[in-house]
Write an enzyme that holds these catalytic residues in place. Structure first.
Site, short mmCIF file in Angstrom:
data_model
loop_
_atom_site.label_atom_id
_atom_site.label_comp_id
_atom_site.label_asym_id
_atom_site.label_seq_id
_atom_site.Cartn_x
_atom_site.Cartn_y
_atom_site.Cartn_z
N GLY A 52 0.84 -1.19 0.00
CA GLY A 52 0.00 0.00 0.00
C GLY A 52 0.87 1.24 0.00
O GLY A 52 2.09 1.15 0.12
N ASP B 236 -1.81 13.87 9.45
CA ASP B 236 -0.52 13.39 9.95
C ASP B 236 0.41 14.60 10.01
O ASP B 236 0.70 15.20 8.99
CB ASP B 236 0.04 12.30 9.03
CG ASP B 236 1.18 11.54 9.70
OD1 ASP B 236 1.50 11.86 10.86
OD2 ASP B 236 1.73 10.62 9.07
N SER C 220 -4.02 7.02 3.37
CA SER C 220 -3.35 5.73 3.40
C SER C 220 -4.20 4.75 2.64
O SER C 220 -5.33 4.45 3.04
CB SER C 220 -3.18 5.23 4.84
OG SER C 220 -2.22 5.98 5.52
N HIS D 51 4.98 7.19 1.53
CA HIS D 51 5.61 5.96 2.01
C HIS D 51 4.97 4.73 1.40
O HIS D 51 3.75 4.64 1.33
CB HIS D 51 5.52 5.87 3.54
CG HIS D 51 6.19 7.01 4.24
ND1 HIS D 51 6.09 7.24 5.58
CD2 HIS D 51 7.00 7.99 3.77
CE1 HIS D 51 6.79 8.31 5.92
NE2 HIS D 51 7.35 8.78 4.84
N HIS E 172 8.72 -0.54 5.45
CA HIS E 172 8.24 0.83 5.31
C HIS E 172 9.30 1.60 4.52
O HIS E 172 10.39 1.82 5.02
CB HIS E 172 8.09 1.38 6.75
CG HIS E 172 7.39 2.69 6.87
ND1 HIS E 172 7.92 3.73 7.61
CD2 HIS E 172 6.21 3.13 6.41
CE1 HIS E 172 7.08 4.76 7.60
NE2 HIS E 172 6.04 4.42 6.87
#
Lengths: 60, 548
Positions: free
Chosen positions: B2, B132, B139, B193, B279
């Site tokens: 993702g 964030d 996300s 990310h 990550h």
């Protein structure tokens, strides 16, 4: 599940246009020229103050 | 896998607005534009931002405040860590569709006080929209293919556009502009990310050893381009990557300072006994679908080789030589070499290689180890990878429809030629920033797409569906569908669990989803179809409520 795949050369077994249409460099250059022809209508009117005012907080 | 994307944000006329407040408005505006009953909040139960993949946790007291991404909710994570002894059950063919070990929570006394800012919204496509730091972040739901990664990433752009339009339509809120980029040109950077599910059996040291040179050099295919060199753009010029000047370490836990090429945050949001969530923070935000496709697809393939090695495959011999002498300096060197011809020094006595040559070795190694076993999706990724390297080497004109930094460079060079602009001209910096404006009439990339200058991977119709529908083949399906079907019952949801409040149960009930590959439509579709209400669903899964 779909069976469409990214195939920029316009290749294999795609149906509803997921694969990019084969293109010649000339067509690609034409797209940039078309964009530049209208760029003043798209860009923020005062580029300098827009750029100066684009201040962000840091993130991850 | 993702993608999480922090969007750049501007808002209000004249006086500068507080970016946290503006970001909260964005989230609230979307929630208002897509109203649904219920009061779903985010669950922080599996969040553990200070756990390091190298095998330790850092103390909250010594962490930089920006690392405490679960601030205010740390007890939830601690409780969950303490309350989950050992690894949950492994999945196998004969087992029930969800590995159900319902856990229970007391009902909160004042539920409305739990998340007063309401800056955390779960979407029916399985994504999370929240604030964030000082940016709105989307996300994406977990996806199982690179193509689906593109689809739900572009769905995120639509979500942000809806928020922008909603705020613009209201006389009571400031207008907000959102940008899918990573830098402001004043020193600040914010991230895009990537997350990859990796077999826990792969030693973290191998990921560092074999992935570093890959991540440093993949920029030639997937960089989104940046006007300005240096963290403040202090030197005029153009480079391939938004993020390159903000990478300062080879390996590390931080994401907001001393940013590393390989991030060690060990917060799997899944069964930690079996999975790691790698990550990756070095990548740019991409507007080109081809870039997102190659970014997620090729990185997954390299990781798949390391997983195959755990099952007996041999890591390609050529990969043993792919160790950069100075990885951090190479990040910047690759980003600044518009010719793609400059070589990088390799460790030891290695022959210096160009970024393209290094990428060729990686692609060849993937074909060597996985060639015959690749799924159709993965085989398409590998073919696209090889072809993109060919185009970069032999046909820059054709590559410009697929390689984002090259397309942006052509627009900038076109304007420079027309008006004899030097690289420090404000119009060039404005094009760079406006490239990723989510409004199609203002975004330069969107305008180039309309003009026919951008290759597509997915269709507009598919993107529109992905705004509200989850991927069918990951646990995101259950998360999104539970919210769509039982909005009154879902009181909280996180990456690896959904918390339901149903009549007849003495407590809240949490359905855990420790395996991201389960909770799919194939495994759970019939089960949900049998239950028009969450109460009978919970009863079948083993709750106390009487069966109907």
């Amino acid at each position: 599940m779909t069976t469409q795949h990214f195939s920029p050369r316009g290749g294999e077994g795609d149906d509803e246009g997921a694969a990019p249409v084969p293109t010649t460099p000339a067509a690609s250059t034409q797209a940039v020229d078309d964009l530049l022809d209208e760029i003043d209508d798209v860009l923020e009117t005062n580029a300098e103050s827009f750029v100066r005012g684009f201040v962000q907080k840091g993130g991850q | 896998m993702g993608i999480e994307t922090e969007y750049g944000i501007l808002g209000g006329e004249g006086a500068r607005q507080n970016p946290m407040a503006l970001s909260a408005l964005v989230v609230a505006a979307y929630a208002q534009a897509v109203p649904r009953p219920g009061r779903t909040r985010w669950s922080y139960e599996s969040e553990d931002p200070l756990s390091d993949a190298r095998g330790w946790r850092i103390d909250r007291a010594v962490a930089d405040p920006s690392q405490l991404t679960d601030a205010g909710h740390e007890d939830e994570g601690r409780a969950a860590r303490g309350a989950t002894p050992g690894a949950p059950e492994t999945s196998g063919p004969g087992e029930p569709p969800v590995a159900v070990a319902l856990t229970r929570r007391r009902r909160p006394v004042h539920p409305e006080r739990d998340d007063p800012a309401a800056t955390n919204v779960l979407l029916t496509n399985g994504a999370r929209l929240y604030v964030d730091h000082a940016h709105p972040e989307y996300s994406s739901p977990e996806v199982a293919s690179a193509r689906d990664a593109v689809l739900w990433d572009r769905a995120g752009e639509r979500v942000m556009l809806t928020a922008v339009r909603t705020l613009a339509a209201s006389p009571h809120t400031p207008d907000v502009q959102l940008y899918k980029n990573n830098v402001d040109g004043k020193g600040a950077s914010y991230g895009t990310h990537e997350n990859y599910l990796v077999d826990r059996a792969v030693p973290f040291g191998e990921i560092v050893d074999y992935l570093t040179a890959f991540l440093v050099t993949r920029t030639v295919m997937i960089g989104s381009g940046r006007v300005g060199l240096g963290v403040r753009g202090e030197t005029p010029g153009y480079q391939l990557s938004q993020r390159a000047d903000y990478m300062e370490a080879e390996v590390g836990l931080e994401t907001t300072l001393r940013r590393p090429i390989i991030n060690t945050r060990d917060e799997p949001h899944a069964d930690a006994g079996r999975f790691r969530r790698l990550h990756v923070i070095i990548g740019d935000a991409n507007c080109f679908e081809t870039a997102t496709y190659l970014k997620l697809g090729t990185t997954s393939l390299v990781l798949a080789v390391l997983e195959a090695a755990q099952r007996g495959a041999t890591i390609p011999f050529a990969w043993e030589a792919l160790h950069l002498a100075d990885p951090v300096a190479s990040v910047q060197a690759v980003s600044r070499d518009l010719t793609l011809e400059q070589t990088l020094d390799m460790a030891g006595d290695g022959t210096p290689l160009t970024a393209l040559q290094i990428q060729r070795h990686y692609a060849a190694g993937v074909r060597e180890v996985l060639g015959e076993t690749l799924s159709d999706d993965d085989a398409a990724v590998l073919a696209a990878w090889e072809r993109t390297l060919d185009l970069l080497e032999n046909d820059r004109e054709a590559a410009a429809r697929e390689v984002e930094w090259l397309a942006k460079l052509r627009v900038l060079e076109g304007l420079r030629t027309r008006h004899q602009l030097s690289w420090d001209h404000a119009k060039l910096a404005a094009i760079d920033l406006q490239w990723s404006d989510v409004r199609p009439e203002r975004g330069i990339c969107a305008r180039l797409r309309t003009a026919g200058g951008v290759a597509a991977v997915v269709t507009e119709d598919e993107i529109e569906r992905a705004v509200s529908a989850p991927p069918t083949d990951t646990r995101a399906w259950f998360r999104g569908e539970a919210l769509r079907r039982y909005p009154e019952a879902v009181v909280a949801a996180g990456w690896d669990g959904v918390v339901l409040d149903v009549p007849g149960e003495p407590t809240l009930v949490r359905i855990p989803m420790p395996d991201p590959r389960r909770g799919t439509a194939a495994l759970m579709g019939a089960l949900l179809d049998r239950h028009p209400t969450a109460a009978t669903l919970v009863a079948e899964l083993g709750g106390n409520a009487p069966r109907t």
